[in-house]
Design a protein around this motif. Sequence first.
Motif, short mmCIF file in Angstrom:
data_model
loop_
_atom_site.label_atom_id
_atom_site.label_comp_id
_atom_site.label_asym_id
_atom_site.label_seq_id
_atom_site.Cartn_x
_atom_site.Cartn_y
_atom_site.Cartn_z
N THR A 1 1.12 3.26 -3.32
CA THR A 1 0.01 4.00 -3.93
C THR A 1 0.30 5.49 -4.07
O THR A 1 -0.40 6.17 -4.82
CB THR A 1 -1.30 3.79 -3.15
OG1 THR A 1 -1.13 4.25 -1.82
CG2 THR A 1 -1.73 2.33 -3.16
N THR B 1 -10.16 -2.12 -3.02
CA THR B 1 -9.36 -1.33 -3.94
C THR B 1 -8.63 -0.26 -3.12
O THR B 1 -9.26 0.58 -2.49
CB THR B 1 -10.23 -0.68 -5.02
OG1 THR B 1 -10.91 -1.72 -5.73
CG2 THR B 1 -9.39 0.14 -5.98
N TYR B 2 -7.32 -0.32 -3.15
CA TYR B 2 -6.49 0.65 -2.43
C TYR B 2 -6.22 1.88 -3.29
O TYR B 2 -6.07 2.97 -2.77
CB TYR B 2 -5.16 0.00 -2.02
CG TYR B 2 -5.35 -1.13 -1.04
CD1 TYR B 2 -5.17 -0.93 0.32
CD2 TYR B 2 -5.70 -2.40 -1.48
CE1 TYR B 2 -5.34 -1.96 1.23
CE2 TYR B 2 -5.87 -3.44 -0.58
CZ TYR B 2 -5.70 -3.22 0.77
OH TYR B 2 -5.89 -4.24 1.64
N LYS B 3 -6.14 1.66 -4.60
CA LYS B 3 -5.94 2.77 -5.54
C LYS B 3 -6.45 2.28 -6.90
O LYS B 3 -6.17 1.15 -7.31
CB LYS B 3 -4.47 3.15 -5.64
CG LYS B 3 -4.20 4.30 -6.63
CD LYS B 3 -2.73 4.68 -6.63
CE LYS B 3 -2.46 5.86 -7.53
NZ LYS B 3 -1.03 6.25 -7.49
N ASP B 4 -7.16 3.16 -7.60
CA ASP B 4 -7.61 2.84 -8.96
C ASP B 4 -7.68 4.12 -9.76
O ASP B 4 -8.61 4.91 -9.59
CB ASP B 4 -8.96 2.15 -8.94
CG ASP B 4 -9.39 1.64 -10.32
OD1 ASP B 4 -8.70 1.97 -11.31
OD2 ASP B 4 -10.39 0.92 -10.39
N GLU B 5 -6.69 4.33 -10.58
CA GLU B 5 -6.66 5.50 -11.46
C GLU B 5 -6.67 5.09 -12.92
O GLU B 5 -6.12 5.79 -13.77
CB GLU B 5 -5.44 6.38 -11.12
CG GLU B 5 -5.56 6.99 -9.75
CD GLU B 5 -4.43 7.95 -9.41
OE1 GLU B 5 -3.46 8.06 -10.19
OE2 GLU B 5 -4.53 8.58 -8.35
N ARG C 1 -5.18 -3.60 -5.94
CA ARG C 1 -6.48 -4.19 -5.62
C ARG C 1 -6.29 -5.59 -5.06
O ARG C 1 -5.46 -6.35 -5.53
CB ARG C 1 -7.35 -4.25 -6.87
CG ARG C 1 -8.72 -4.84 -6.65
CD ARG C 1 -9.57 -4.71 -7.91
NE ARG C 1 -10.81 -5.44 -7.81
CZ ARG C 1 -11.91 -5.01 -7.23
NH1 ARG C 1 -11.91 -3.81 -6.66
NH2 ARG C 1 -12.99 -5.75 -7.20
N SER D 1 0.79 -1.24 0.00
CA SER D 1 0.00 0.00 0.00
C SER D 1 0.83 1.29 0.00
O SER D 1 0.37 2.28 -0.57
CB SER D 1 -1.03 0.00 1.12
OG SER D 1 -0.41 0.01 2.37
#
Length: 96
Positions: free
Chosen positions: A66, A87-91, A75, A63
Amino acid sequence: MATAKFDVIVWVKKTDAFRESRDELLHLAGDEPNESTEYEGMVDFHWGFVHLIDAERLAATLSPLTVRPEVVLLRLSNYDNLDASVTYKDERIPRH
């Protein structure tokens, strides 16, 4: 080997910082991914797990990545219950 019920997935953009990000990712993971694919300027890394606790441990370890702009996705996918995926990060940019 049992079928993975959980995946930790990381997508990294192929930028000038890719090698450094990949090296840090693999160092933090402590193991090579089960699968890795390069597609359209992005490299995805997948680690599969039978037990949720192992997937949670790896996702938490990764993590800190991110904050890197070249890390597009982190994820934890739960195939037993997709609604429980984290989802920890989704760009990702949706295709139109």
